[in-house]
Enzyme design. Structure first.
Site, PDB file in Angstrom:
ATOM      1  N   GLU A   1       0.783  -1.318  -0.102  1.00 25.55           N
ATOM      2  CA  GLU A   1       0.026   0.120  -0.050  1.00 25.55           C
ATOM      3  C   GLU A   1       0.827   1.324  -0.054  1.00 25.55           C
ATOM      4  OE1 GLU A   1      -2.314  -0.134   3.631  1.00 25.55           O
ATOM      5  OE2 GLU A   1      -3.092  -2.254   3.134  1.00 25.55           O
TER       6      GLU A   1
ATOM      7  N   LYS B   1       2.481   4.498   1.552  1.00 22.78           N
ATOM      8  CA  LYS B   1       2.346   5.035   2.875  1.00 22.78           C
ATOM      9  C   LYS B   1       2.141   6.576   2.495  1.00 22.78           C
ATOM     10  CE  LYS B   1       5.034   5.211   6.911  1.00 22.78           C
ATOM     11  NZ  LYS B   1       5.067   6.310   7.147  1.00 22.78           N
TER      12      LYS B   1
ATOM     13  N   ASP C   1       1.436  10.304   3.316  1.00 27.22           N
ATOM     14  CA  ASP C   1       2.124  11.202   4.352  1.00 27.22           C
ATOM     15  C   ASP C   1       1.054  12.167   4.883  1.00 27.22           C
ATOM     16  OD1 ASP C   1       4.057  12.242   5.882  1.00 27.22           O
ATOM     17  OD2 ASP C   1       5.327  13.285   3.991  1.00 27.22           O
TER      18      ASP C   1
ATOM     19  N   TYR D   1      -6.987   2.134   5.737  1.00 35.07           N
ATOM     20  CA  TYR D   1      -6.231   1.125   5.508  1.00 35.07           C
ATOM     21  C   TYR D   1      -6.234   0.087   6.517  1.00 35.07           C
ATOM     22  CZ  TYR D   1      -3.200   4.433   8.052  1.00 35.07           C
ATOM     23  OH  TYR D   1      -2.786   5.145   9.194  1.00 35.07           O
TER      24      TYR D   1
ATOM     25  N   LYS E   1      11.116   3.016   3.000  1.00 34.98           N
ATOM     26  CA  LYS E   1      10.906   4.474   2.645  1.00 34.98           C
ATOM     27  C   LYS E   1      11.795   4.880   1.376  1.00 34.98           C
ATOM     28  CE  LYS E   1       9.284   6.812   6.510  1.00 34.98           C
ATOM     29  NZ  LYS E   1       9.751   7.667   7.356  1.00 34.98           N
TER      30      LYS E   1
ATOM     31  N   CYS F   1      25.561  41.518  13.434  1.00 35.33           N
ATOM     32  CA  CYS F   1      24.500  41.432  12.961  1.00 35.33           C
ATOM     33  C   CYS F   1      24.118  42.158  11.747  1.00 35.33           C
ATOM     34  CB  CYS F   1      23.336  41.881  14.217  1.00 35.33           C
ATOM     35  SG  CYS F   1      21.863  41.584  13.542  1.00 35.33           S
TER      36      CYS F   1
ATOM     37  N   CYS G   1      21.123  44.613  12.954  1.00 37.66           N
ATOM     38  CA  CYS G   1      21.180  45.872  13.794  1.00 37.66           C
ATOM     39  C   CYS G   1      22.709  46.456  13.741  1.00 37.66           C
ATOM     40  CB  CYS G   1      20.647  45.746  15.084  1.00 37.66           C
ATOM     41  SG  CYS G   1      21.188  44.409  16.118  1.00 37.66           S
TER      42      CYS G   1
ATOM     43  N   CYS H   1      23.186  37.337  17.508  1.00 36.32           N
ATOM     44  CA  CYS H   1      23.388  38.626  17.811  1.00 36.32           C
ATOM     45  C   CYS H   1      23.158  38.896  19.145  1.00 36.32           C
ATOM     46  CB  CYS H   1      22.061  39.550  16.890  1.00 36.32           C
ATOM     47  SG  CYS H   1      21.632  41.264  17.407  1.00 36.32           S
TER      48      CYS H   1
ATOM     49  N   CYS I   1      17.192  43.896  19.041  1.00 37.22           N
ATOM     50  CA  CYS I   1      17.507  43.706  17.667  1.00 37.22           C
ATOM     51  C   CYS I   1      16.075  43.545  16.893  1.00 37.22           C
ATOM     52  CB  CYS I   1      18.280  42.568  17.276  1.00 37.22           C
ATOM     53  SG  CYS I   1      18.477  42.189  15.414  1.00 37.22           S
TER      54      CYS I   1
HETATM   55  S1  IVH Z   1      -0.871   0.534   8.687  1.00 31.56           S
HETATM   56  C1  IVH Z   1       0.177  -1.492  12.589  1.00 31.56           C
HETATM   57  N1  IVH Z   1      -0.876   1.615   6.351  1.00 31.56           N
HETATM   58  O1  IVH Z   1       2.117   5.410   8.782  1.00 31.56           O
HETATM   59  C2  IVH Z   1       0.137  -0.871  11.312  1.00 31.56           C
HETATM   60  N2  IVH Z   1      -0.045   2.955   7.945  1.00 31.56           N
HETATM   61  O2  IVH Z   1       4.597   4.373  10.932  1.00 31.56           O
HETATM   62  C3  IVH Z   1       0.245   0.525  11.322  1.00 31.56           C
HETATM   63  N3  IVH Z   1       0.500   5.053   7.311  1.00 31.56           N
HETATM   64  O3  IVH Z   1       0.855   5.402  12.108  1.00 31.56           O
HETATM   65  C4  IVH Z   1      -0.571   1.208  10.303  1.00 31.56           C
HETATM   66  N4  IVH Z   1      -0.190   4.828   5.264  1.00 31.56           N
HETATM   67  O4  IVH Z   1      -0.349   6.914  10.114  1.00 31.56           O
HETATM   68  C5  IVH Z   1      -0.600   1.801   7.569  1.00 31.56           C
HETATM   69  N5  IVH Z   1      -1.304   2.438   4.272  1.00 31.56           N
HETATM   70  C6  IVH Z   1      -0.804   2.671   5.406  1.00 31.56           C
HETATM   71  C7  IVH Z   1      -0.353   3.976   5.864  1.00 31.56           C
HETATM   72  C8  IVH Z   1      -0.105   4.029   6.998  1.00 31.56           C
HETATM   73  C9  IVH Z   1       0.300   5.836   6.119  1.00 31.56           C
HETATM   74  C10 IVH Z   1       1.074   5.975   8.395  1.00 31.56           C
HETATM   75  C11 IVH Z   1       0.348   5.606   9.769  1.00 31.56           C
HETATM   76  C12 IVH Z   1       1.119   4.996  10.883  1.00 31.56           C
HETATM   77  C13 IVH Z   1       2.234   5.169  10.216  1.00 31.56           C
HETATM   78  C14 IVH Z   1       3.246   4.136  10.472  1.00 31.56           C
END
Ligand code: IVH
Length: 679
Positions: free
Chosen positions: A125, A127, A129, A237, A325, A416, A419, A434, A439
């Site tokens: 899935e 992730k 942000d 999710y 990541k 600075c 000022c 400074c 200032c």
């Molecule tokens: S699963 C135990 N699925 O990422 C399962 N998290 O560090 C934990 N997040 O706190 C969550 N997309 O806020 C899951 N597809 C996704 C996600 C997701 C973003 C965030 C979520 C979680 C953090 C994990």
């Protein structure tokens, strides 16, 4: 349009039938519009449906139900978010950064299941942000929405989440789900974020740094009507609790949640074995920039729920899932200039002005060079070609010089730039500061911080107005704001009679913001928005807080030695004490907004050990605080009572040593009921 034009039925029975029909229609069109992007009626036709429902509900208010589409936006502000304990911990995910680590994860999963040769079925899935939230539904109706908080407890932000159009107030017919908790990520779509920021700039409001910050700042806003105007969205999710249905895989849960009307991400896939997973992850490395939402990686989850259960979790992360990541985006650019900024505390920061580059969807033109040591280590000067990185929400950084085009290293001025006072390194600090507390650069930023959203929230007092006030010498310290007269500001550029009056009223209103915001507004090191709330919960007034020594402060949960020391030195400073006296004399409220109903526990200190049966700890703490008492995390000579639940810990031994009065839960309850402390 008036009631007659809709022909509101006169009998309640007919009205009820029509209201049900309208609600169902509106829900259907909401899904078509927001979830499927396939509206079937015009905006006007849709508005008419809503207006008719509103007219009906106005005539028969008893027909208003919490799941009615008219109930998305609450018009009253929220006083304080209540703390809620999650049904089960909201864990976070462990991170991986390369293929190797993903393969190791796969090995651990197989080993944990004792099936070394099986290809594990994974769900991959995006992730998102944003911010994790939990939604609880009972009998298909949304009851509560909360933030993740520390994973165990979050804040009840139901009225704010109700404004998000893709969060169903009622589950769709046809799903088996009825009483459930789901979890997902609230975020702000990129295009709508840009549009909103553009509008803010036009209105001279501070733009948000990025979509994540904007979403975070919005979900915890106290005014749901403000939240409703900000373009929040959500992806769901996890089905974290269900009382109906029988699902053996995460995949089936996702499908059912979609069926129930939740927005589930369209790029979630099922893959067999880690190699397929890796292939999919790589596919999105570049492609992710085309999405209308920010993702910082991919989440890999074991699909079978029985496997998930068998693998379990550590105290922080599940063992059946992991986050991958993506590497931060990097590109080269040219340093066109180096500017020196003076911060709130006088710190000089060199900023590289870059030839604009596109990095993860945004234009980058400035990057921090931090301080002298960094400048020297990287040997940066104007004209050099440099590598720039943007990682998540962090300000872009200059990583290194890739082509040296100029001689030597940029030298930070010894004075600075604003000022002209000496800029010195104090003690073994890396930063040059400074030394002039008056200032203008420092004053401006202190005032900006004081006026900012999470502090006193004085909307009309933006950077431009502050600049003029400071330039004209009308404001040198915070209290000066509260002495401003209309005749002094009316002649400032672009300030008419009306805006001058508005500004003065807003400044006047800010006097009532209360202790937490005042503390945050002072900009004390380590005292952010959350910490200032913690402090305001523990002290009735600023005077009470100022009396404490470091040891006392550290007894408060979450206050560590650095914060305690920082508070002591802030309140020990004569200038600061003078400022506080002046603010008090000018009528700025520095009392805690914590509602105190009674005083029978005034000054008494409590500590908990073990599990309580009747209340959660936060409920019990709140009752103590409301009666004037304090709750601290560890036992000392100053502790009056230890409340002992089941399986008490080492605090019990300590309390015995100290001779602290020990109460069991019943005795504690008796005190609360009788409203007095036994002799
Ligand atoms: S699963 C135990 N699925 O990422 C399962 N998290 O560090 C934990 N997040 O706190 C969550 N997309 O806020 C899951 N597809 C996704 C996600 C997701 C973003 C965030 C979520 C979680 C953090 C994990």
């Amino acid at each position: 349009m008036t009631e007659e034009e809709f022909q509101v039925p006169s009998s309640k029975k007919d009205a009820k039938r029509r209201a049900e029909e309208l609600k169902e229609k509106i829900r259907y069109h909401d899904r078509k519009y927001y979830l499927e992007n396939e509206p079937v009626i015009s905006d006007h036709e849709y508005d008419m449906l809503v207006k008719e429902l509103e007219a009906l509900e106005e005539k028969f208010p008893e027909l208003i139900t919490p799941d009615s589409p008219t109930q998305r936006v609450l018009s009253t502000e929220i006083d304080e978010f209540e703390t809620v304990e999650h049904m089960s911990a909201m864990l976070s995910l462990d991170n991986t950064y390369n293929h190797e680590e993903l393969k190791e994860f796969d090995k651990r999963v197989k080993k944990g299941l004792g099936s070394e040769h099986e290809k594990i079925s994974y769900i991959v899935e995006p992730k998102i942000d944003g911010l994790g939230v939990a939604l609880f539904y009972e009998d298909k109706i949304l009851q509560r929405g909360s933030t993740r908080g520390d994973g165990v407890r979050g804040e009840d932000i139901t009225p704010n989440l109700k404004t998000v159009p893709t969060i169903p107030l009622r589950l769709k017919e046809g799903t088996v789900l009825n009483t459930i908790e789901v979890r997902g990520e609230v975020y702000m779509p990129r295009d709508l974020f840009e549009k909103m920021n553009q509008e803010r700039i036009e209105k001279e409001k501070d733009p948000f740094a990025n979509p994540r910050n904007a979403a975070a700042g919005t979900v915890r806003n106290k005014d749901p009507s403000v939240v409703a105007e900000r373009p929040l969205d959500i992806f769901i999710y996890t089905l974290s609790h269900h009382e109906e249905g029988n699902f053996d895989t995460h995949w089936k849960c996702l499908k059912e949640m979609k069926k129930a009307g939740f927005k589930v991400n369209e790029n979630i896939v099922k893959k067999e074995g880690i190699d397929e997973v890796i292939e999919y992850i790589d596919e999105w490395k570049e492609k992710k920039e085309e999405l209308n939402y920010e993702i910082d990686g991919m989440v890999v989850k074991g699909n079978r729920l029985d496997y998930q259960e068998e693998l379990g979790a550590t105290s922080k992360h599940p063992r059946w899932a992991i986050a991958y990541k993506y590497p931060a985006m990097r590109k080269t650019s040219i340093v066109e200039d180096i500017e020196v900024q003076v911060g709130r505390t006088g710190k000089l920061t060199p900023i590289a002005i870059l030839e604009p580059i596109q990095l993860s969807g945004t234009t980058v033109e400035r990057a921090s060079l931090h301080n002298e040591d960094e400048l020297e280590r990287k040997e940066v000067n104007v004209g050099d070609k440099v590598l720039v990185e943007k990682a998540g929400e962090i300000i872009p950084q200059v990583i290194k010089v890739t082509e040296k085009k100029s001689e030597g290293v940029f030298e930070l001025p010894r004075n600075c730039p604003v000022c002209g006072s000496d800029a010195k390194k104090i003690g073994d600090e890396v930063a040059r500061r400074c030394i002039n507390a008056n200032c203008p650069a420092q004053v401006k930023q202190k005032i900006e911080h004081w006026a900012s959203r999470n502090a006193m929230d004085i909307e009309g007092l933006g950077p431009k107005v502050i600049e003029k006030l400071v330039e004209k010498d009308l404001v040198r310290v915070i209290p000066d704001l509260y002495k401003l007269q209309k005749w002094q500001i009316i002649h400032l550029e672009r300030m008419g009679e009306k805006s001058a009056q508005n500004l003065l009223s807003e400044i006047e209103e800010s006097k009532d913001q209360g202790l937490a915001r005042v503390l945050y507004g002072f900009g004390i090191r380590y005292v952010g928005s959350h910490m200032s709330q913690v402090l305001a919960k523990n002290f009735r007034s600023i005077e009470e807080l100022m009396e404490e020594d470091a040891e006392d402060l550290m007894r408060i949960d979450e206050v560590g030695p650095e914060t305690a020391q920082s508070l002591i030195s802030f309140f020990g400073d004569e200038q600061n004490r003078k400022m506080i006296d002046e603010l008090r004399a000018l009528g700025v409220d520095m009392e805690s907004e914590m509602e105190r109903t009674e005083d029978f526990l005034a000054g008494k200190r409590f500590v908990f050990t073990g599990a309580l049966d009747q209340y959660t700890r936060s409920e019990a703490s709140e009752m103590i605080e409301r009666a004037g008492g304090r709750v601290t995390s560890s036992v000392s000579g100053a502790t009056d009572f230890l409340i002992m639940g089941e399986n008490p810990g080492s605090k019990l031994d300590r309390a015995k040593e100290e001779g602290t009065t020990i109460l069991n839960e019943e005795e504690f309850q008796e005190i609360l009921e009788k409203r007095e402390i036994p002799d």
